[in-house]
Structure formats: C-alpha cells, structure tokens
Design a protein around this motif. Structure first.
Motif, PDB file in Angstrom:
ATOM      1  N   GLU A  14       0.821  -1.210   0.000  1.00 17.62           N
ATOM      2  CA  GLU A  14       0.000   0.000   0.000  1.00 17.62           C
ATOM      3  C   GLU A  14       0.856   1.262   0.000  1.00 17.62           C
ATOM      4  OE1 GLU A  14      -2.480  -0.725   3.418  1.00 17.62           O
ATOM      5  OE2 GLU A  14      -4.002  -1.756   2.219  1.00 17.62           O
ATOM      6  N   LYS A  15       1.935   1.265   0.786  1.00 19.09           N
ATOM      7  CA  LYS A  15       2.828   2.426   0.804  1.00 19.09           C
ATOM      8  C   LYS A  15       3.465   2.631  -0.568  1.00 19.09           C
ATOM      9  CE  LYS A  15       4.059   2.410   5.703  1.00 19.09           C
ATOM     10  NZ  LYS A  15       5.152   2.220   6.671  1.00 19.09           N
ATOM     11  N   LEU A  16       3.905   1.533  -1.183  1.00 20.82           N
ATOM     12  CA  LEU A  16       4.498   1.626  -2.513  1.00 20.82           C
ATOM     13  C   LEU A  16       3.480   2.164  -3.509  1.00 20.82           C
ATOM     14  CD1 LEU A  16       6.750   1.158  -4.540  1.00 20.82           C
ATOM     15  CD2 LEU A  16       6.007  -1.239  -4.695  1.00 20.82           C
ATOM     16  N   GLN A  17       2.254   1.686  -3.431  1.00 15.84           N
ATOM     17  CA  GLN A  17       1.212   2.165  -4.332  1.00 15.84           C
ATOM     18  C   GLN A  17       1.019   3.670  -4.188  1.00 15.84           C
ATOM     19  OE1 GLN A  17      -2.864   1.036  -3.429  1.00 15.84           O
ATOM     20  NE2 GLN A  17      -3.325   0.835  -5.609  1.00 15.84           N
ATOM     21  N   LYS A  18       0.971   4.173  -2.965  1.00 15.22           N
ATOM     22  CA  LYS A  18       0.781   5.613  -2.736  1.00 15.22           C
ATOM     23  C   LYS A  18       1.961   6.433  -3.281  1.00 15.22           C
ATOM     24  CE  LYS A  18      -2.092   5.320   1.453  1.00 15.22           C
ATOM     25  NZ  LYS A  18      -3.296   5.001   0.875  1.00 15.22           N
ATOM     26  N   VAL A  19       3.184   5.946  -3.077  1.00 14.71           N
ATOM     27  CA  VAL A  19       4.351   6.660  -3.593  1.00 14.71           C
ATOM     28  C   VAL A  19       4.305   6.712  -5.116  1.00 14.71           C
ATOM     29  CG1 VAL A  19       6.869   6.534  -3.858  1.00 14.71           C
ATOM     30  CG2 VAL A  19       5.843   6.222  -1.610  1.00 14.71           C
ATOM     31  N   LEU A  20       4.014   5.586  -5.743  1.00 16.32           N
ATOM     32  CA  LEU A  20       3.952   5.543  -7.203  1.00 16.32           C
ATOM     33  C   LEU A  20       2.844   6.443  -7.730  1.00 16.32           C
ATOM     34  CD1 LEU A  20       4.533   1.720  -7.662  1.00 16.32           C
ATOM     35  CD2 LEU A  20       6.148   3.545  -8.212  1.00 16.32           C
ATOM     36  N   GLN A  21       1.687   6.406  -7.094  1.00 13.45           N
ATOM     37  CA  GLN A  21       0.591   7.275  -7.518  1.00 13.45           C
ATOM     38  C   GLN A  21       0.957   8.742  -7.347  1.00 13.45           C
ATOM     39  OE1 GLN A  21      -2.576   5.610  -5.123  1.00 13.45           O
ATOM     40  NE2 GLN A  21      -3.240   4.253  -6.772  1.00 13.45           N
ATOM     41  N   GLY A  22       1.708   9.060  -6.290  1.00 12.38           N
ATOM     42  CA  GLY A  22       2.164  10.423  -6.067  1.00 12.38           C
ATOM     43  C   GLY A  22       3.122  10.917  -7.139  1.00 12.38           C
ATOM     44  N   LYS A  23       3.760   9.984  -7.831  1.00 17.50           N
ATOM     45  CA  LYS A  23       4.678  10.313  -8.937  1.00 17.50           C
ATOM     46  C   LYS A  23       3.973  10.253 -10.284  1.00 17.50           C
ATOM     47  CE  LYS A  23       8.336  10.862  -6.421  1.00 17.50           C
ATOM     48  NZ  LYS A  23       9.014  12.141  -6.317  1.00 17.50           N
ATOM     49  N   GLY A  24       2.638  10.092 -10.253  1.00 17.93           N
ATOM     50  CA  GLY A  24       1.870  10.090 -11.484  1.00 17.93           C
ATOM     51  C   GLY A  24       1.795   8.745 -12.183  1.00 17.93           C
ATOM     52  N   ILE A  25       2.195   7.680 -11.503  1.00 16.15           N
ATOM     53  CA  ILE A  25       2.135   6.341 -12.078  1.00 16.15           C
ATOM     54  C   ILE A  25       0.809   5.705 -11.691  1.00 16.15           C
ATOM     55  CG2 ILE A  25       3.204   4.040 -12.049  1.00 16.15           C
ATOM     56  CD1 ILE A  25       5.865   5.513 -11.381  1.00 16.15           C
ATOM     57  N   LEU A  26       0.103   5.176 -12.659  1.00 23.59           N
ATOM     58  CA  LEU A  26      -1.179   4.541 -12.402  1.00 23.59           C
ATOM     59  C   LEU A  26      -0.936   3.159 -11.791  1.00 23.59           C
ATOM     60  CD1 LEU A  26      -4.240   4.542 -12.555  1.00 23.59           C
ATOM     61  CD2 LEU A  26      -4.056   3.751 -14.910  1.00 23.59           C
ATOM     62  N   ALA A  27      -0.886   3.112 -10.467  1.00 24.69           N
ATOM     63  CA  ALA A  27      -0.729   1.859  -9.717  1.00 24.69           C
ATOM     64  C   ALA A  27      -2.129   1.449  -9.283  1.00 24.69           C
ATOM     65  CB  ALA A  27       0.206   2.057  -8.535  1.00 24.69           C
ATOM     66  N   ALA A  28      -2.766   0.651 -10.133  1.00 24.89           N
ATOM     67  CA  ALA A  28      -4.202   0.423 -10.017  1.00 24.89           C
ATOM     68  C   ALA A  28      -4.619  -0.562  -8.941  1.00 24.89           C
ATOM     69  CB  ALA A  28      -4.750  -0.044 -11.368  1.00 24.89           C
ATOM     70  N   GLY A  29      -3.874  -1.617  -8.746  1.00 24.62           N
ATOM     71  CA  GLY A  29      -4.372  -2.641  -7.836  1.00 24.62           C
ATOM     72  C   GLY A  29      -3.292  -3.324  -7.030  1.00 24.62           C
ATOM     73  N   ILE A  30      -3.742  -3.898  -5.920  1.00 29.38           N
ATOM     74  CA  ILE A  30      -2.872  -4.665  -5.022  1.00 29.38           C
ATOM     75  C   ILE A  30      -3.556  -6.010  -4.800  1.00 29.38           C
ATOM     76  CG2 ILE A  30      -1.936  -4.830  -2.691  1.00 29.38           C
ATOM     77  CD1 ILE A  30      -1.916  -1.811  -2.574  1.00 29.38           C
ATOM     78  N   GLN A  31      -2.765  -7.080  -4.860  1.00 33.76           N
ATOM     79  CA  GLN A  31      -3.330  -8.409  -4.667  1.00 33.76           C
ATOM     80  C   GLN A  31      -2.346  -9.297  -3.917  1.00 33.76           C
ATOM     81  OE1 GLN A  31      -3.957 -10.563  -8.311  1.00 33.76           O
ATOM     82  NE2 GLN A  31      -5.244 -12.078  -7.339  1.00 33.76           N
ATOM     83  N   GLN A  32      -2.847 -10.070  -2.962  1.00 35.11           N
ATOM     84  CA  GLN A  32      -2.009 -11.026  -2.256  1.00 35.11           C
ATOM     85  C   GLN A  32      -1.891 -12.297  -3.089  1.00 35.11           C
ATOM     86  OE1 GLN A  32      -3.335 -12.362   1.635  1.00 35.11           O
ATOM     87  NE2 GLN A  32      -1.225 -12.753   2.237  1.00 35.11           N
ATOM     88  N   VAL A  33      -0.656 -12.785  -3.227  1.00 32.38           N
ATOM     89  CA  VAL A  33      -0.362 -13.987  -4.000  1.00 32.38           C
ATOM     90  C   VAL A  33       0.569 -14.855  -3.170  1.00 32.38           C
ATOM     91  CG1 VAL A  33       0.703 -14.893  -6.097  1.00 32.38           C
ATOM     92  CG2 VAL A  33      -0.604 -12.764  -6.195  1.00 32.38           C
ATOM     93  N   ASN A  34       0.204 -16.092  -2.964  1.00 30.68           N
ATOM     94  CA  ASN A  34       1.059 -17.017  -2.218  1.00 30.68           C
ATOM     95  C   ASN A  34       2.208 -17.502  -3.094  1.00 30.68           C
ATOM     96  OD1 ASN A  34      -0.501 -16.954   0.143  1.00 30.68           O
ATOM     97  ND2 ASN A  34      -1.900 -18.470  -0.698  1.00 30.68           N
ATOM     98  N   GLY A  35       3.307 -17.855  -2.452  1.00 28.61           N
ATOM     99  CA  GLY A  35       4.410 -18.491  -3.156  1.00 28.61           C
ATOM    100  C   GLY A  35       5.377 -17.555  -3.852  1.00 28.61           C
ATOM    101  N   ILE A  36       5.318 -16.262  -3.593  1.00 22.87           N
ATOM    102  CA  ILE A  36       6.277 -15.344  -4.202  1.00 22.87           C
ATOM    103  C   ILE A  36       7.635 -15.570  -3.543  1.00 22.87           C
ATOM    104  CG2 ILE A  36       6.910 -12.933  -4.565  1.00 22.87           C
ATOM    105  CD1 ILE A  36       3.928 -12.262  -4.603  1.00 22.87           C
ATOM    106  N   LYS A  37       8.650 -15.848  -4.351  1.00 27.66           N
ATOM    107  CA  LYS A  37       9.975 -16.162  -3.818  1.00 27.66           C
ATOM    108  C   LYS A  37      10.977 -15.010  -3.964  1.00 27.66           C
ATOM    109  CE  LYS A  37       9.741 -21.181  -4.574  1.00 27.66           C
ATOM    110  NZ  LYS A  37       8.455 -21.334  -4.096  1.00 27.66           N
ATOM    111  N   ASN A  38      10.730 -14.107  -4.912  1.00 31.46           N
ATOM    112  CA  ASN A  38      11.659 -13.006  -5.174  1.00 31.46           C
ATOM    113  C   ASN A  38      10.877 -11.727  -5.443  1.00 31.46           C
ATOM    114  OD1 ASN A  38      14.210 -14.591  -5.404  1.00 31.46           O
ATOM    115  ND2 ASN A  38      13.128 -15.514  -7.129  1.00 31.46           N
ATOM    116  N   ASN A  39      11.542 -10.603  -5.255  1.00 30.15           N
ATOM    117  CA  ASN A  39      11.007  -9.344  -5.750  1.00 30.15           C
ATOM    118  C   ASN A  39      11.231  -9.343  -7.260  1.00 30.15           C
ATOM    119  OD1 ASN A  39      10.365  -8.363  -3.180  1.00 30.15           O
ATOM    120  ND2 ASN A  39      12.343  -7.390  -2.933  1.00 30.15           N
TER     121      ASN A  39
END
Length: 98
Positions: A14-39
């Motif tokens: 959520e913090k990342l989404q707000k920062v990106l939106q503040g820079k004019g980037i359309l960060a539309a959605g956030i979703q939880q996904v199991n099994g993420i191993k890397n950024n």
C-alpha cells in the motif's frame, strides 16, 4: 499501468502504491499472491523492458519511498512475452516477496 502483488506485507504494498501514484504512475491494484519467492518486475510485451528497467531504477533510488528497500536484480525483470498473455503495452507488475 502497474499492479502490485505481495506475499504477506500488505502495508508495504500500500505504501508503494501511494508513492507511485504520487509520482503520477497509475498503480491500479494490489493483490495477495502465495508463493512469491523473489522481488520481481514482470512485463508481457518485450517492448516494455525499458519501462521495467526504469521502474527498477526508480525503486533503487527514490528517496520518497519511506518503506524498506525494494531491491530488484536484473535477473528478476521477468519477460512474459513468450507465454501468450494478452496484456496492453505499458502494463507491468511488481511482485514483492515480503
């Protein structure tokens, strides 16, 4: 257009989404996904590689991000263009492991 997938830390997403939106980037959605191993930064059109690289560099250097560092290595810029996804050009996903 940017979507954020996270494994367990919704607050960081959520913090990342707000920062990106503040820079004019359309960060539309956030979703939880199991099994993420890397950024990762994922893109479905090979022409979007430069956008993925710019986003990676932004995450490394942006001082306004008041969250833990999000480091993404070159090997974690994931080109999904050969997988057959029908995604509009310019659409990316950030996958956060924590």
């Amino acid at each position: 257009m940017l979507y954020i997938q996270y494994k367990s830390d919704r607050l960081t997403a959520e913090k990342l989404q707000k920062v990106l939106q503040g820079k004019g980037i359309l960060a539309a959605g956030i979703q939880q996904v199991n099994g993420i191993k890397n950024n990762d930064i994922r893109y479905a059109n090979s022409s979007d590689r430069s956008l993925a690289e710019n986003l990676r560099d932004f995450l490394k250097t942006e001082k306004d991000i008041q969250i833990k560092d999000i480091q993404i290595e070159d090997k974690n810029l994931i080109d999904l263009s050969t997988k057959g996804y029908k995604v509009p050009p310019g659409q990316l996903e950030i996958w956060l492991k924590d």
